[in-house]
Enzyme design. Structure first.
Site, PDB file in Angstrom:
ATOM      1  N   ARG A 148       0.879  -1.186   0.000  1.00 52.17           N
ATOM      2  CA  ARG A 148       0.000   0.000   0.000  1.00 52.17           C
ATOM      3  C   ARG A 148       0.905   1.221   0.000  1.00 52.17           C
ATOM      4  NH1 ARG A 148      -5.449   1.454   3.326  1.00 52.17           N
ATOM      5  NH2 ARG A 148      -6.194  -0.020   1.773  1.00 52.17           N
ATOM      6  N   HIS A 193      -7.227   0.624  -6.640  1.00 53.15           N
ATOM      7  CA  HIS A 193      -7.461  -0.234  -5.463  1.00 53.15           C
ATOM      8  C   HIS A 193      -8.188  -1.505  -5.943  1.00 53.15           C
ATOM      9  CE1 HIS A 193      -7.806  -1.430  -1.420  1.00 53.15           C
ATOM     10  NE2 HIS A 193      -8.711  -0.602  -0.966  1.00 53.15           N
ATOM     11  N   GLN A 220     -10.166  -4.055  -3.720  1.00 53.60           N
ATOM     12  CA  GLN A 220     -11.463  -3.554  -3.278  1.00 53.60           C
ATOM     13  C   GLN A 220     -12.541  -3.852  -4.321  1.00 53.60           C
ATOM     14  OE1 GLN A 220     -12.278  -1.747  -0.278  1.00 53.60           O
ATOM     15  NE2 GLN A 220     -14.285  -2.330  -1.039  1.00 53.60           N
ATOM     16  N   ASP A 226     -17.263   6.889  -2.002  1.00 52.96           N
ATOM     17  CA  ASP A 226     -16.000   6.706  -1.271  1.00 52.96           C
ATOM     18  C   ASP A 226     -15.753   7.992  -0.477  1.00 52.96           C
ATOM     19  OD1 ASP A 226     -13.465   5.970  -0.410  1.00 52.96           O
ATOM     20  OD2 ASP A 226     -12.497   6.170  -2.364  1.00 52.96           O
ATOM     21  N   CYS A 242     -16.593   1.587   0.138  1.00 55.97           N
ATOM     22  CA  CYS A 242     -15.413   0.756   0.432  1.00 55.97           C
ATOM     23  C   CYS A 242     -15.025   0.849   1.904  1.00 55.97           C
ATOM     24  CB  CYS A 242     -14.257   1.157  -0.457  1.00 55.97           C
ATOM     25  SG  CYS A 242     -13.818   2.888  -0.304  1.00 55.97           S
ATOM     26  N   ARG A 274     -13.588  -8.899   1.274  1.00 54.19           N
ATOM     27  CA  ARG A 274     -12.172  -8.628   1.022  1.00 54.19           C
ATOM     28  C   ARG A 274     -11.354  -9.862   1.400  1.00 54.19           C
ATOM     29  NH1 ARG A 274     -10.403  -3.344   1.130  1.00 54.19           N
ATOM     30  NH2 ARG A 274      -8.467  -4.322   0.483  1.00 54.19           N
TER      31      ARG A 274
HETATM   32  N1   CP Z   1     -11.438  -0.187   2.077  1.00 56.12           N
HETATM   33  C1   CP Z   1     -10.179  -0.260   2.544  1.00 56.12           C
HETATM   34  O1   CP Z   1      -9.235  -0.516   1.819  1.00 56.12           O
HETATM   35  O2   CP Z   1     -10.077  -0.025   3.891  1.00 56.12           O
HETATM   36  P1   CP Z   1      -8.724   0.168   4.718  1.00 56.12           P
HETATM   37  O3   CP Z   1      -8.137   1.494   4.325  1.00 56.12           O
HETATM   38  O4   CP Z   1      -9.168   0.126   6.148  1.00 56.12           O
HETATM   39  O5   CP Z   1      -7.789  -0.953   4.384  1.00 56.12           O
HETATM   40  N1  NVA Z   2      -9.983   6.625  -1.708  1.00 53.73           N
HETATM   41  C1  NVA Z   2      -9.686   6.185  -0.362  1.00 53.73           C
HETATM   42  C2  NVA Z   2      -9.896   4.713  -0.228  1.00 53.73           C
HETATM   43  C3  NVA Z   2      -9.715   4.188   1.163  1.00 53.73           C
HETATM   44  C4  NVA Z   2      -9.884   2.710   1.234  1.00 53.73           C
HETATM   45  C5  NVA Z   2      -8.260   6.564  -0.011  1.00 53.73           C
HETATM   46  O1  NVA Z   2      -7.374   6.430  -0.853  1.00 53.73           O
HETATM   47  O2  NVA Z   2      -8.021   7.023   1.122  1.00 53.73           O
END
Ligand code: CP
Ligand code: NVA
Length: 316
Positions: free
Chosen positions: A101, A128, A131, A230, A270, A298
């Site tokens: 990440r 992502h 997701q 989101d 999400c 997930r």
């Molecule tokens: N939706 C998602 O990826 O959540 P987190 O940021 O908690 O991993």
């Molecule tokens: N768009 C959001 C998704 C979180 C899971 C972010 O990048 O923070």
């Protein structure tokens, strides 16, 4: 080396196997199933916060017989300037896969190019994909019925995505919808239109008009089978918080807006969700809200993806 960096790294003909594995993982959870990652160690390198992604991957790897190692970017030399390429080469000597990440999507691509183990995108600023695969699986569970064809149940369905249409989840939904034969309509202010990078990528993959975009959210939700939103302030965008909230307020998913979609439309997010920003509490609590099924899935879908990536390469 097979990676999962973007939604289209799996071909359409591989999706039924992913869905079948995920269904099996879900139904057989806690009982003996062949352990796809037995004796294997996967590292998670995270430069951003996470609840769902981190926990579902760590639990999933353990349930597949493997060992997860969580590495915050600042705990390893990468955070002090060691190159991405050297980090990838070194970690490839120890572990069997990397789940990452980070901010820049190109950093993830460089990691995959430099190392010699599979790399999974656990979220970048651009995409992502874990997701949206779990999201699509969650919709298919509802629409296909117990023994139905999951992929067929998605074909032709319309998803309306509201709010920040230039964010990673919106971009991944564009790729996933096109791959799975779904229709994606996005709605937000003009300055939040999906960017050139996702348009160029979609077009390279044969989708010249990969989405519809409406400034009027009512237009976007008309006839939608699912309404998705989101967080408005994605990780890394905190400096823009006040202007984002002001600009995106007309795109909040209220009950009125949700009710303008099909009458059996599902609500998706999400997570994490911010109440009375992108969505109201009554929509989150609606019987047609499937947000916690998305979160649960997930785990199952990522276990399926890891099982596919963790397989020893076929001998030719
Ligand atoms: N939706 C998602 O990826 O959540 P987190 O940021 O908690 O991993
Ligand atoms: N768009 C959001 C998704 C979180 C899971 C972010 O990048 O923070």
């Amino acid at each position: 080396m097979k990676h999962f960096i973007k939604d289209t790294d799996f071909a359409l003909n591989e999706i039924p196997e992913i869905f079948a594995l995920a269904r099996n993982m879900k139904e057989q959870r806690g009982r003996h199933v062949p352990l796809a990652l037995e004796g294997r160690t996967w590292a998670l390198i995270f430069s951003k916060s996470s609840t769902r992604t981190r926990v579902s991957f760590e639990v999933g790897i353990r349930e597949l017989g493997g060992y997860p190692i969580f590495l915050n970017q600042n705990d390893i030399q990468l955070g002090r300037g060691e190159s991405i390429a050297d980090t990838a080469r070194v970690l490839s000597r120890y572990v069997h896969g990397l789940i990452v990440r980070t901010f820049e999507h190109s950093d993830l691509e460089e990691l995959a190019r430099s190392g010699s183990v599979p790399v999974v995108n656990a979220l970048t600023d651009f995409l992502h994909p874990c997701q949206t695969y779990a999201d699509a699986f969650t919709l298919a569970e509802r629409w296909a019925g117990r023994n139905g064809d999951y992929l067929a149940s998605l074909k032709g369905r319309k998803i309306a995505f509201l709010g920040d249409c230039a964010c990673n989840v919106a971009n991944s939904w564009i790729l996933t919808a096109n791959l799975f034969g779904m229709k994606i309509c996005l709605s937000g202010p003009k300055s939040y239109t999906p960017g050139e990078e996702i348009q160029a990528l979609s077009s390279r993959e044969g989708h010249d008009v990969p989405f519809e975009f409406f400034e009027d959210p009512m237009e976007a939700v008309k006839g939608a089978d699912a309404v998705y939103t989101d967080v408005w302030v994605s990780m890394g965008k905190e400096d823009e918080m006040h202007e984002r909230i002001a600009e995106l307020m007309p795109y909040a998913v209220t009950l009125d807006l949700f009710n303008a979609a099909k009458k059996d439309a599902l609500f998706m997010h999400c997570l994490p969700a911010y109440v009375n920003k992108e969505v109201t509490q009554e929509v989150l609590d609606s019987p047609r809200s499937i947000i916690f099924d998305q979160a649960e899935n997930r785990l199952h879908v990522q276990k399926a993806i890891l099982s596919m990536l963790g397989r020893p390469a076929k001998q030719s």
